[in-house]
Design an enzyme around this catalytic site. Structure first.
Site, PDB file in Angstrom:
ATOM      1  N   TYR A 114       2.805   2.201   9.439  1.00 31.88           N
ATOM      2  CA  TYR A 114       3.975   2.141  10.322  1.00 31.88           C
ATOM      3  C   TYR A 114       4.489   3.535  10.683  1.00 31.88           C
ATOM      4  CZ  TYR A 114       3.800  -2.506   8.255  1.00 31.88           C
ATOM      5  OH  TYR A 114       3.380  -3.721   7.796  1.00 31.88           O
ATOM      6  N   TYR A 163       8.053 -12.013   5.217  1.00 28.27           N
ATOM      7  CA  TYR A 163       6.938 -11.079   5.470  1.00 28.27           C
ATOM      8  C   TYR A 163       5.719 -11.579   4.722  1.00 28.27           C
ATOM      9  CZ  TYR A 163       3.832  -7.149   5.643  1.00 28.27           C
ATOM     10  OH  TYR A 163       2.710  -6.382   5.848  1.00 28.27           O
ATOM     11  N   ASP A 218       4.161 -17.504  -1.269  1.00 28.57           N
ATOM     12  CA  ASP A 218       3.604 -16.156  -1.202  1.00 28.57           C
ATOM     13  C   ASP A 218       4.265 -15.353  -2.315  1.00 28.57           C
ATOM     14  OD1 ASP A 218       3.030 -13.528  -0.713  1.00 28.57           O
ATOM     15  OD2 ASP A 218       3.339 -13.645   1.459  1.00 28.57           O
ATOM     16  N   LYS A 232      -0.885  -7.424  -4.605  1.00 28.39           N
ATOM     17  CA  LYS A 232      -0.135  -6.265  -5.064  1.00 28.39           C
ATOM     18  C   LYS A 232      -0.372  -5.898  -6.540  1.00 28.39           C
ATOM     19  CE  LYS A 232       3.141  -5.368  -1.498  1.00 28.39           C
ATOM     20  NZ  LYS A 232       3.340  -6.374  -0.453  1.00 28.39           N
TER      21      LYS A 232
END
Ligand SMILES: *Cc1c(COP(=O)(O)O)cnc(C)c1O
Length: 425
Positions: A15, A143, A244, A273
């Site tokens: 980003y 997200y 999630d 992660k």
């Protein structure tokens, strides 16, 4: 040419603008809770490298596991071949996650594990003869990753749906769960989801949500009782419930999985992660016998198979990381960090720029009234000797679980000073 200059010329960062990049710091080493910069500065890590490095950097057990595995073999294709590290990891994950989750699909990254979950849901309903169930419902402010299907269920504004509107599958959005872990359950909110399900259930294969915390979409904490209510609604309308847990898994919220704050179990869970202790990219999509055997019921196969599926180095890193997780009382450890975070961050409430301070497990959030400029604020944190990377109005900590009380206090003081400096400059 200096590395930072070469970096600027050659590399995309997450980003980040190619023409006006934010500063990037060259790392020479990382150990425990410290990141060592090439210019000699040492930073206390408040980010766990995007919430993944839960045991700290350069952990001897994970290092050893990878050394051992690389001397055997690093990778073999998972089509037609299998190996002990993948099998051991699947056993561990099935044992740790809720009882009904029994079948494990390994992939390369969190986003891909979400793609896999969505495909599983569609394929499941297909074999059940419900071929119109090809879409998903999800709350705004979520997200779920940066690939296309994952992006289609991200918050439409943060996920820039208008830019990609021809390329993204349109999905069904509901309001984000009302914030506040203890806030009373809002029946109107649940009724709005029921109304959507009543109208669209023939299109809906699944409902995907980050349990208890909406992470990158705003660090919003909500009452886990909504998950119980969602389970009932999904059952009523034949919609699979997908959790999630890529950000929340492995202790971050104070329970091993955020799901455990509720009374229910999802049909599909995504993990990533922290799975390898932040060493190598690896993700897992875990589902129930019902879904897995359903997909295979008419002789069908599940249509996914990444090249690096079940990578042996990644699986051995994950096995070592999960052994560490199992070796200590994670809820106690994270509970301690929670207390320290509250102590370290509460003073920030006195700052006029701060709208709220909130903590859950090993997550500490300082929300501001206004967005910060990353370009300006990042160097201030580095000057304070800490690694903290805010986004938008949010300055947050997700430290490695080995962090000390003193280090958390240093992080808290740094946040306080940086807010003062940033807004009074
Ligand atoms: C980070 C994240 C993802 C995406 O994972 P990647 O490994 O970056 O693809 C998906 N969902 C949640 C909740 C995440 O925090």
């Amino acid at each position: 040419m200096a590395l930072t200059e070469l970096d600027k010329q050659l590399l995309w960062h997450p980003y980040t603008s190619m023409s006006h990049p934010t500063p990037h710091y060259v790392v020479e080493g990382a150990n425990g809770c410290h990141i060592q910069l090439a210019d000699g500065r040492q930073l206390i890590d408040g980010m766990s490298s995007w919430w993944s490095v839960i045991h700290g950097y350069n952990h001897p057990d994970i290092n050893q596991a990878i050394h051992n595995q690389v001397d055997q073999f690093a990778h073999v294709m998972f089509g037609g071949l299998t190996h002990q590290p993948a099998i051991e990891l699947a056993q561990k994950l099935v044992a740790m996650t809720p009882d009904s989750l029994t079948r494990v699909f390994f992939s390369d990254s969190g986003s891909v594990s979400v793609e896999v979950a969505l495909k599983m849901a569609i394929q499941y309903w297909h074999t059940q003869g419900k071929t119109s169930k090809q879409h998903f419902a999800t709350p705004r402010s979520g997200y779920h990753g940066d690939t296309f299907a994952a992006m289609s269920v991200c918050d439409p504004v943060n996920g820039m749906h208008s830019m990609f509107n021809q390329a993204l599958t349109p999905q069904y959005f509901v309001a984000p769960p009302p914030t506040g872990l203890d806030a009373p359950v809002d029946q109107d909110y649940l009724d709005s989801i029921r109304a959507l399900f009543e109208e669209q259930h023939e299109q809906l294969a699944g409902f995907i949500i980050e349990p208890v915390v909406q992470n990158a979409g705003g660090m919003r904490f909500y009452n886990p009782a909504y998950l119980d209510a969602l389970r009932a609604l999904c059952d009523e309308f034949d919609i699979l419930l997908i959790f999630d847990e890529i950000a929340t898994g492995f202790g971050r919220t104070g329970k091993l999985f955020a799901t455990e704050h509720s009374q229910i179990e999802p049909d599909i869970m995504c993990l990533g992660k922290a799975l390898t202790g932040g060493y190598i990219t690896l993700a897992a999509t875990i589902t129930s016998d019902k879904v897995a055997l359903g997909i295979s019921s008419d002789g069908g196969v599940f249509m996914h198979g990444p090249t690096f599926m079940g990578n042996a180095l990644a699986c051995s890193a994950a096995n070592a990381s999960l052994s560490l997780v199992q070796s200590y009382d994670i809820e106690h450890k994270v509970g301690q960090i929670h207390t320290w975070l509250e102590q370290a961050l509460t003073p920030c409430e006195a700052l006029a720029q701060v709208s709220s301070v909130r903590c859950l497990g090993a997550i500490g959030v300082v929300e501001l009234h206004e967005s910060v400029s990353l370009h300006d604020i990042q160097p201030l944190f580095v000057e304070q000797g800490v690694w903290v990377r805010p986004f938008g109005k949010l300055i947050y900590l997700m430290p490695p679980y080995i962090i000390s009380e003193a280090q958390i206090h240093t992080l808290g003081k740094a946040i306080y000073r940086v807010i003062e400096q940033h807004f009074n400059a």
